[in-house]
Design a protein around this motif. Structure first.
Motif, PDB file in Angstrom:
ATOM      1  N   ARG A 109       0.823  -1.208   0.000  1.00  0.00           N
ATOM      2  CA  ARG A 109       0.000   0.000   0.000  1.00  0.00           C
ATOM      3  C   ARG A 109       0.860   1.262   0.000  1.00  0.00           C
ATOM      4  NH1 ARG A 109      -4.890  -1.429   4.333  1.00  0.00           N
ATOM      5  NH2 ARG A 109      -5.161  -3.595   3.704  1.00  0.00           N
ATOM      6  N   SER A 110       1.939   1.249   0.776  1.00  0.00           N
ATOM      7  CA  SER A 110       2.797   2.431   0.874  1.00  0.00           C
ATOM      8  C   SER A 110       3.793   2.475  -0.273  1.00  0.00           C
ATOM      9  CB  SER A 110       3.574   2.412   2.197  1.00  0.00           C
ATOM     10  OG  SER A 110       2.712   2.375   3.303  1.00  0.00           O
ATOM     11  N   ASP A 111       4.183   3.699  -0.644  1.00  0.00           N
ATOM     12  CA  ASP A 111       5.265   3.870  -1.609  1.00  0.00           C
ATOM     13  C   ASP A 111       6.605   3.594  -0.939  1.00  0.00           C
ATOM     14  OD1 ASP A 111       3.624   4.608  -3.729  1.00  0.00           O
ATOM     15  OD2 ASP A 111       3.735   6.744  -3.244  1.00  0.00           O
TER      16      ASP A 111
ATOM     17  N   ASP B 281       9.936   5.293  -0.955  1.00  0.00           N
ATOM     18  CA  ASP B 281      10.529   6.570  -1.335  1.00  0.00           C
ATOM     19  C   ASP B 281      12.019   6.554  -1.017  1.00  0.00           C
ATOM     20  OD1 ASP B 281       8.063   7.820  -2.150  1.00  0.00           O
ATOM     21  OD2 ASP B 281       7.527   7.889  -0.031  1.00  0.00           O
TER      22      ASP B 281
ATOM     23  N   ASP C  92      10.071  -3.465 -12.439  1.00  0.00           N
ATOM     24  CA  ASP C  92       8.617  -3.335 -12.496  1.00  0.00           C
ATOM     25  C   ASP C  92       7.973  -4.545 -13.166  1.00  0.00           C
ATOM     26  OD1 ASP C  92       6.129  -2.249 -12.204  1.00  0.00           O
ATOM     27  OD2 ASP C  92       6.365  -0.699 -13.710  1.00  0.00           O
TER      28      ASP C  92
ATOM     29  N   LYS D 217       5.686   0.762  -6.920  1.00  0.00           N
ATOM     30  CA  LYS D 217       5.620   1.756  -5.856  1.00  0.00           C
ATOM     31  C   LYS D 217       6.992   2.271  -5.445  1.00  0.00           C
ATOM     32  CE  LYS D 217       1.224   0.269  -3.857  1.00  0.00           C
ATOM     33  NZ  LYS D 217       0.590   1.575  -4.065  1.00  0.00           N
TER      34      LYS D 217
ATOM     35  N   HIS E  32      10.018   4.567  -5.823  1.00  0.00           N
ATOM     36  CA  HIS E  32      10.393   5.862  -6.395  1.00  0.00           C
ATOM     37  C   HIS E  32      11.804   6.210  -5.918  1.00  0.00           C
ATOM     38  CE1 HIS E  32       5.816   6.808  -6.046  1.00  0.00           C
ATOM     39  NE2 HIS E  32       6.069   5.936  -6.996  1.00  0.00           N
TER      40      HIS E  32
ATOM     41  N   HIS F 137       6.297   6.792 -10.521  1.00  0.00           N
ATOM     42  CA  HIS F 137       5.073   6.484 -11.272  1.00  0.00           C
ATOM     43  C   HIS F 137       5.409   5.944 -12.666  1.00  0.00           C
ATOM     44  CE1 HIS F 137       3.054   8.434  -7.989  1.00  0.00           C
ATOM     45  NE2 HIS F 137       3.733   9.548  -8.202  1.00  0.00           N
TER      46      HIS F 137
END
Length: 292
Positions: free
Chosen positions: A66-68, A70, A95, A103, A105, A126
């Protein structure tokens, strides 16, 4: 219940414990290990000096799936066009083979360019390469709870962020990105806009009040104190933390939720800018490009 004119949340110590992060993060650990190893191979030239995590993964509110994820990668020089192409291929390959990689980044920052918070850096986000700055908000996160995945600690390479820099960055984000975004109703039919819009507002309120960074889970409790629509807050909590996650909502609820979110945020952002940014004028016509 606090009056709508009072934007100050209660102290963190008085709040209910935020949702616990998920403990089984096996897939996340495997992905980060693979990414770090392949990144070092791809960045033999330029050399990888450090790889850090911020956001939910650094702050202890991470929810796998659920979380990115980062990340910030520090290199000893700027990547050349061919090297940028290879980094894009690395992310595309991840990916296509790792379920969580969409998710992930990562911004790539040259060590001699890291001091300028206005400079844009190569970023994979993204599912595409773009350029964007490492904002004072992200920099303060890295200094406060950044997680070192490889190499040097953030304090060794990243200049500190003053409270004034942090407050200015928060106010600019609210004024120039989130407030104008309310003029685009269709965006607010999407979960991501509702979630981030309300959570950013709550986190911004705490940061502007005392310079503290809080997690998204803690921000849910602040939203209640700010008189955010209870049914929207409950919807955000369920989708981000319930196990299993709820099924997709019907269009009628999405439309109602969008109206509730936009109405609340319009008044709340204006109030926050007036309270914490003397002389700040709200711009309502600029199209938003991105925010924390």
């Amino acid at each position: 219940m606090k009056p709508a004119s009072d934007p100050t949340p209660a102290p963190l110590s008085s709040r209910t414990t935020p949702p616990e992060p998920l403990t089984d993060t096996t897939a996340t650990t495997a992905l980060l290990r693979r990414f770090g190893e392949e990144l070092q191979q791809r960045l033999s030239q330029p050399q990888l000096l450090a790889l850090w995590a911020h956001g939910s993964l650094g702050g202890g509110d991470y929810q796998e799936g659920r979380s990115d994820l980062d990340l910030i990668a520090i290199t000893d020089r700027r990547c050349m066009p061919e090297e940028e192409r290879r980094l894009g291929e690395l992310h595309e390959n991840l990916d296509s083979t790792e379920r969580l990689a969409a998710k992930l980044h990562c911004s790539y920052v040259a060590a001699d360019e890291v001091a300028d918070p206005e400079r844009s850096h190569l970023t994979w986000a993204h599912r595409e390469l773009k350029r964007r700055p490492v904002t004072p908000i992200t920099r303060r996160e890295l200094h406060t709870f950044g997680r070192v995945l490889y190499g040097a600690d953030p304090a060794a390479l990243l200049p500190p962020v003053t409270d004034a820099q942090l407050a200015t960055s928060v106010l600019v984000s609210l004024r120039d990105f989130w407030r104008p975004a309310l003029d685009h109703p269709d965006r607010w039919l999407q979960d991501i806009w509702v979630d981030l819009g309300l959570l950013v507002l709550a986190r911004a309120t705490v940061t502007l009040r005392d310079g503290t960074l809080i997690s998204k889970g803690e921000a849910l409790h602040v939203l209640a104190e700010l008189d955010a629509p209870a049914e929207v807050v409950a919807d955000i909590r369920a989708r981000r933390y319930d196990v299993p996650a709820p099924t997709p909502a019907d269009p009628a609820w999405l439309a109602r939720r969008a109206d509730l979110a936009r109405d609340f945020l319009g008044h709340a952002i204006d109030r926050t800018l007036t309270t914490y940014g003397p002389g700040t004028t709200v711009g309502t016509s600029l199209p938003g490009e991105g925010a924390e």
